[in-house]
Design a protein around this motif. Structure first.
Motif, PDB file in Angstrom:
ATOM      1  N   VAL A 130       0.827  -1.197   0.000  1.00 14.39           N
ATOM      2  CA  VAL A 130       0.000   0.000   0.000  1.00 14.39           C
ATOM      3  C   VAL A 130       0.866   1.253   0.000  1.00 14.39           C
ATOM      4  CG1 VAL A 130      -1.912  -1.147   1.168  1.00 14.39           C
ATOM      5  CG2 VAL A 130      -0.230   0.085   2.521  1.00 14.39           C
ATOM      6  N   GLY A 131       0.331   2.284  -0.645  1.00 10.71           N
ATOM      7  CA  GLY A 131       0.945   3.599  -0.633  1.00 10.71           C
ATOM      8  C   GLY A 131       0.114   4.526   0.235  1.00 10.71           C
ATOM      9  N   LEU A 132       0.739   5.161   1.187  1.00 11.17           N
ATOM     10  CA  LEU A 132       0.048   6.013   2.157  1.00 11.17           C
ATOM     11  C   LEU A 132       0.448   7.456   1.896  1.00 11.17           C
ATOM     12  CD1 LEU A 132       0.888   3.722   5.200  1.00 11.17           C
ATOM     13  CD2 LEU A 132      -1.128   3.617   3.727  1.00 11.17           C
ATOM     14  N   TYR A 133      -0.513   8.263   1.473  1.00 16.56           N
ATOM     15  CA  TYR A 133      -0.209   9.645   1.109  1.00 16.56           C
ATOM     16  C   TYR A 133      -0.408  10.563   2.308  1.00 16.56           C
ATOM     17  CZ  TYR A 133       0.191  13.959  -1.478  1.00 16.56           C
ATOM     18  OH  TYR A 133       0.618  15.182  -1.918  1.00 16.56           O
ATOM     19  N   VAL A 134       0.609  11.373   2.579  1.00 17.53           N
ATOM     20  CA  VAL A 134       0.551  12.346   3.678  1.00 17.53           C
ATOM     21  C   VAL A 134       0.768  13.729   3.077  1.00 17.53           C
ATOM     22  CG1 VAL A 134       1.564  13.100   5.861  1.00 17.53           C
ATOM     23  CG2 VAL A 134       1.414  10.651   5.332  1.00 17.53           C
ATOM     24  N   PRO A 135      -0.246  14.598   3.126  1.00 13.00           N
ATOM     25  CA  PRO A 135      -0.142  15.890   2.439  1.00 13.00           C
ATOM     26  C   PRO A 135       0.792  16.867   3.132  1.00 13.00           C
ATOM     27  CG  PRO A 135      -2.197  15.754   3.666  1.00 13.00           C
ATOM     28  CD  PRO A 135      -1.547  14.404   3.772  1.00 13.00           C
ATOM     29  N   GLY A 136       1.168  17.897   2.385  1.00 10.17           N
ATOM     30  CA  GLY A 136       1.873  19.050   2.951  1.00 10.17           C
ATOM     31  C   GLY A 136       0.905  20.217   2.986  1.00 10.17           C
ATOM     32  N   GLY A 137       1.317  21.387   2.547  1.00 10.51           N
ATOM     33  CA  GLY A 137       0.397  22.508   2.458  1.00 10.51           C
ATOM     34  C   GLY A 137       0.399  23.398   3.678  1.00 10.51           C
ATOM     35  N   ASN A 138      -0.807  23.717   4.174  1.00  6.64           N
ATOM     36  CA  ASN A 138      -0.935  24.687   5.259  1.00  6.64           C
ATOM     37  C   ASN A 138      -0.389  24.200   6.596  1.00  6.64           C
ATOM     38  OD1 ASN A 138      -2.191  26.642   3.680  1.00  6.64           O
ATOM     39  ND2 ASN A 138      -4.244  25.825   4.074  1.00  6.64           N
ATOM     40  N   ALA A 139      -0.238  22.903   6.743  1.00  2.00           N
ATOM     41  CA  ALA A 139       0.155  22.352   8.049  1.00  2.00           C
ATOM     42  C   ALA A 139       1.041  21.135   7.840  1.00  2.00           C
ATOM     43  CB  ALA A 139      -1.083  21.983   8.870  1.00  2.00           C
ATOM     44  N   VAL A 140       1.599  20.662   8.936  1.00  2.00           N
ATOM     45  CA  VAL A 140       2.407  19.441   8.950  1.00  2.00           C
ATOM     46  C   VAL A 140       1.556  18.360   9.614  1.00  2.00           C
ATOM     47  CG1 VAL A 140       4.550  18.378   9.719  1.00  2.00           C
ATOM     48  CG2 VAL A 140       4.484  20.818   9.171  1.00  2.00           C
ATOM     49  N   TYR A 141       1.504  17.156   9.023  1.00  2.00           N
ATOM     50  CA  TYR A 141       0.555  16.154   9.475  1.00  2.00           C
ATOM     51  C   TYR A 141       1.202  14.832   9.905  1.00  2.00           C
ATOM     52  CZ  TYR A 141      -3.079  19.166   7.497  1.00  2.00           C
ATOM     53  OH  TYR A 141      -3.909  20.218   7.215  1.00  2.00           O
ATOM     54  N   PRO A 142       2.010  14.821  10.961  1.00  2.00           N
ATOM     55  CA  PRO A 142       2.493  13.526  11.453  1.00  2.00           C
ATOM     56  C   PRO A 142       1.355  12.639  11.930  1.00  2.00           C
ATOM     57  CG  PRO A 142       2.989  15.270  13.028  1.00  2.00           C
ATOM     58  CD  PRO A 142       2.513  15.939  11.774  1.00  2.00           C
ATOM     59  N   SER A 143       0.255  13.267  12.379  1.00  2.00           N
ATOM     60  CA  SER A 143      -0.895  12.471  12.818  1.00  2.00           C
ATOM     61  C   SER A 143      -1.465  11.662  11.659  1.00  2.00           C
ATOM     62  CB  SER A 143      -1.974  13.373  13.410  1.00  2.00           C
ATOM     63  OG  SER A 143      -2.418  14.333  12.469  1.00  2.00           O
ATOM     64  N   SER A 144      -1.397  12.192  10.436  1.00  4.74           N
ATOM     65  CA  SER A 144      -1.882  11.431   9.284  1.00  4.74           C
ATOM     66  C   SER A 144      -0.983  10.239   8.973  1.00  4.74           C
ATOM     67  CB  SER A 144      -1.998  12.337   8.055  1.00  4.74           C
ATOM     68  OG  SER A 144      -3.075  13.232   8.190  1.00  4.74           O
ATOM     69  N   VAL A 145       0.289  10.341   9.318  1.00  3.96           N
ATOM     70  CA  VAL A 145       1.177   9.182   9.203  1.00  3.96           C
ATOM     71  C   VAL A 145       0.656   8.070  10.108  1.00  3.96           C
ATOM     72  CG1 VAL A 145       3.528   8.327   9.476  1.00  3.96           C
ATOM     73  CG2 VAL A 145       3.151  10.665   8.672  1.00  3.96           C
ATOM     74  N   VAL A 146       0.362   8.432  11.349  1.00  3.71           N
ATOM     75  CA  VAL A 146      -0.154   7.454  12.308  1.00  3.71           C
ATOM     76  C   VAL A 146      -1.458   6.843  11.810  1.00  3.71           C
ATOM     77  CG1 VAL A 146      -0.975   7.118  14.670  1.00  3.71           C
ATOM     78  CG2 VAL A 146       0.947   8.667  14.234  1.00  3.71           C
ATOM     79  N   MET A 147      -2.382   7.688  11.361  1.00  2.00           N
ATOM     80  CA  MET A 147      -3.718   7.221  10.989  1.00  2.00           C
ATOM     81  C   MET A 147      -3.715   6.331   9.753  1.00  2.00           C
ATOM     82  SD  MET A 147      -5.637   8.374  13.333  1.00  2.00           S
ATOM     83  CE  MET A 147      -5.465   9.563  14.670  1.00  2.00           C
ATOM     84  N   ASN A 148      -2.750   6.517   8.860  1.00  2.00           N
ATOM     85  CA  ASN A 148      -2.641   5.656   7.686  1.00  2.00           C
ATOM     86  C   ASN A 148      -1.864   4.376   7.971  1.00  2.00           C
ATOM     87  OD1 ASN A 148      -3.576   6.842   4.832  1.00  2.00           O
ATOM     88  ND2 ASN A 148      -2.979   8.557   6.132  1.00  2.00           N
ATOM     89  N   VAL A 149      -0.760   4.519   8.694  1.00  2.00           N
ATOM     90  CA  VAL A 149       0.142   3.381   8.873  1.00  2.00           C
ATOM     91  C   VAL A 149      -0.430   2.346   9.834  1.00  2.00           C
ATOM     92  CG1 VAL A 149       2.384   2.681   9.817  1.00  2.00           C
ATOM     93  CG2 VAL A 149       2.232   4.643   8.267  1.00  2.00           C
ATOM     94  N   VAL A 150      -0.973   2.796  10.966  1.00  2.00           N
ATOM     95  CA  VAL A 150      -1.382   1.854  12.011  1.00  2.00           C
ATOM     96  C   VAL A 150      -2.433   0.861  11.520  1.00  2.00           C
ATOM     97  CG1 VAL A 150      -2.555   1.653  14.227  1.00  2.00           C
ATOM     98  CG2 VAL A 150      -0.658   3.259  13.966  1.00  2.00           C
ATOM     99  N   PRO A 151      -3.522   1.286  10.869  1.00  2.00           N
ATOM    100  CA  PRO A 151      -4.480   0.276  10.420  1.00  2.00           C
ATOM    101  C   PRO A 151      -3.917  -0.671   9.372  1.00  2.00           C
ATOM    102  CG  PRO A 151      -5.104   2.462   9.639  1.00  2.00           C
ATOM    103  CD  PRO A 151      -4.017   2.648  10.632  1.00  2.00           C
ATOM    104  N   ALA A 152      -3.016  -0.177   8.525  1.00  2.00           N
ATOM    105  CA  ALA A 152      -2.390  -1.065   7.545  1.00  2.00           C
ATOM    106  C   ALA A 152      -1.550  -2.123   8.245  1.00  2.00           C
ATOM    107  CB  ALA A 152      -1.537  -0.252   6.569  1.00  2.00           C
TER     108      ALA A 152
END
Length: 446
Positions: A130-152
């Motif tokens: 699986v490929g887990l996309y973590v956006p950039g932009g207005n903020a930094v999202y380490p929480s999105s790393v957690v939310m994508n990686v952990v269930p996988a």
């Protein structure tokens, strides 16, 4: 100082059909179709030329070009080592709680015996890569790393790659790489493969793969998850014939169902917190209390004075996607929020648990005064990758199940097949597919 006033939608003393109610509610969204013609050539170019094309587009759009797509393992380790202690502790708690929740979601195989020798087993098999996309932009999202990686990981996925755009402002060892906090979060989760590529070109590279600039192979994935901007969403739509996707994410949204027992300071703070994401973010208050609506406006006015991203928030709260919806009573409010089907829904009413039990359409439900959406973003253990734009009426958020495929395994003995052979033949003939029946009948010819 003039009082900020949320746009109003007054549904009091109105009897609306389901279609009329949906049309009356505030809704923003983006026109993905409009950018598909722009994104398609990018996807096709990356499919043909791989990493070279992806890096070229990244340099054109983001003003930064890494030496290679794959982030060196040493930089992941360095990012984790340099992580602020408080952020590390918070991420570790978030990981621990998210793992606990998602581990309990893991499905088990089921075996159904229909008769002697007639068995159907449903096996749950993880997606291979699986490929887990973590956006950039207005903020930094380490929480999105957690939310994508952990269930996988909970699903048993063997091969994970995170793609996140390189940051132009990075300096030193992290120049040309994703934000170091993103890299650190990946390292804490044990992910060793991170690609410094974002946008539509990042999605295309995940889907098609190719050789990196140093000749190393970038293997394509079977599924892509994670939110992104309209160009990312368009690329996911285009690539879904090549890979699976979780959803087409729109701008983030919060709805709050509140009555006169709610604290207006809490309600205002939660509306502002969601509006902080993006000028297109939706913040919707549904209430049967005109007094609460006025008090919330006053609180927003006061809190905006100390809000860091006040202009972004003000734009989001003033947009067509945000409003205070006035209703006759809580029962009507429940009907309204079910029709709206918010990504995040807060219940701040008397008997909040009882009201929450009546909600059928929401990405996630936050019950009571002490369960704000911010908790779910980071440390509730739930997932914050959720359906948007009303799709919570039919879709779920990211979970362990997202990364599992159900496969039916059918086993029948000769006697078990003979027992239903006549029924198979009858249905095959009824559908004018006689060879289907012949495939059964010929097994019993002697």
């Amino acid at each position: 100082m003039s009082t900020f006033r949320m746009p109003r939608v007054d549904l009091r003393d109105r009897s609306l059909s389901a279609a009329q109610l949906r049309a009356a509610l505030p809704r923003g969204g983006v026109d993905v179709d409009a950018v598909v013609p722009v994104v398609r050539p990018i996807v096709e170019d990356v499919a043909e030329r791989g990493a070279a094309a992806a890096l070229e587009y990244g340099e054109r759009f983001d003003g930064v070009r890494p030496a290679a797509v794959r982030v060196p393992a040493a930089e992941l380790t360095a990012a984790a080592a340099e992580l602020d202690d408080d952020v590390r502790a918070a991420l570790e708690i978030a990981i621990e709680r998210t793992r606990a929740v998602h581990a309990d979601q893991r499905r088990t195989d089921t075996v159904t015996e229909l008769g002697p020798g007639a068995v159907v087993t449903e096996r749950w098999v993880p997606v291979e890569r699986v490929g887990l996309y973590v956006p950039g932009g207005n903020a930094v999202y380490p929480s999105s790393v957690v939310m994508n990686v952990v269930p996988a990981q909970a699903a048993g996925v063997d091969s994970l790659v995170i793609a996140s755009p390189p940051q132009r402002d990075n300096t030193g060892a992290f120049a040309g790489l994703p934000h170091p906090t993103i890299l650190a979060a990946a390292a804490l989760l044990g992910v060793r493969e991170v690609w410094a590529v974002g946008g539509a070109q990042g999605i295309a590279l995940l889907a098609y793969g190719g050789a990196d600039t140093d000749g190393a192979e970038l293997d394509p994935v079977d599924m892509i998850t994670g939110p992104g901007n309209i160009y990312v969403t368009a690329a996911k739509r285009i690539c879904r014939s090549q890979v699976g996707i979780d959803a087409e994410a729109g701008p983030t949204e919060i709805a709050i169902l509140a009555d006169d027992t709610a604290d207006p300071a809490h309600v205002a703070a939660d509306l502002i917190s969601q509006a902080e994401h993006d000028e297109m973010a939706a913040s919707v208050l549904v209430t049967d209390s005109a007094e609460l609506a006025e008090s919330v406006d006053a609180e927003i006015t006061a809190q905006l004075e100390t809000t860091v991203h006040r202009e972004r928030v003000r734009t989001a709260l003033s947009g067509p996607q945000s409003a205070t919806v006035l209703v006759d009573d809580t029962d009507t409010g429940v009907r309204v929020v079910n029709a709206y089907a918010a990504e995040h829904l807060e219940i701040q009413t008397a008997d909040a648990p009882g009201v929450a039990a009546r909600i059928r359409s929401a990405g996630a439900i936050f019950v009571g005064a002490y369960a704000p959406v911010s908790l779910g973003d980071y440390c509730a253990g739930s997932n914050h990758v959720l359906p948007t734009a009303g799709s919570a009426r039919h879709s779920s958020g990211l979970s362990t199940q997202t990364f599992l495929r159900g496969i039916h395994v059918i086993e029948h003995t000769e006697a078990a097949l003979k027992d239903v052979a006549g029924h198979v033949i009858a249905l095959a003939n009824a559908e004018q597919l006689p060879s289907h029946g012949e495939a059964v009948r010929r097994r019993f010819e002697r």
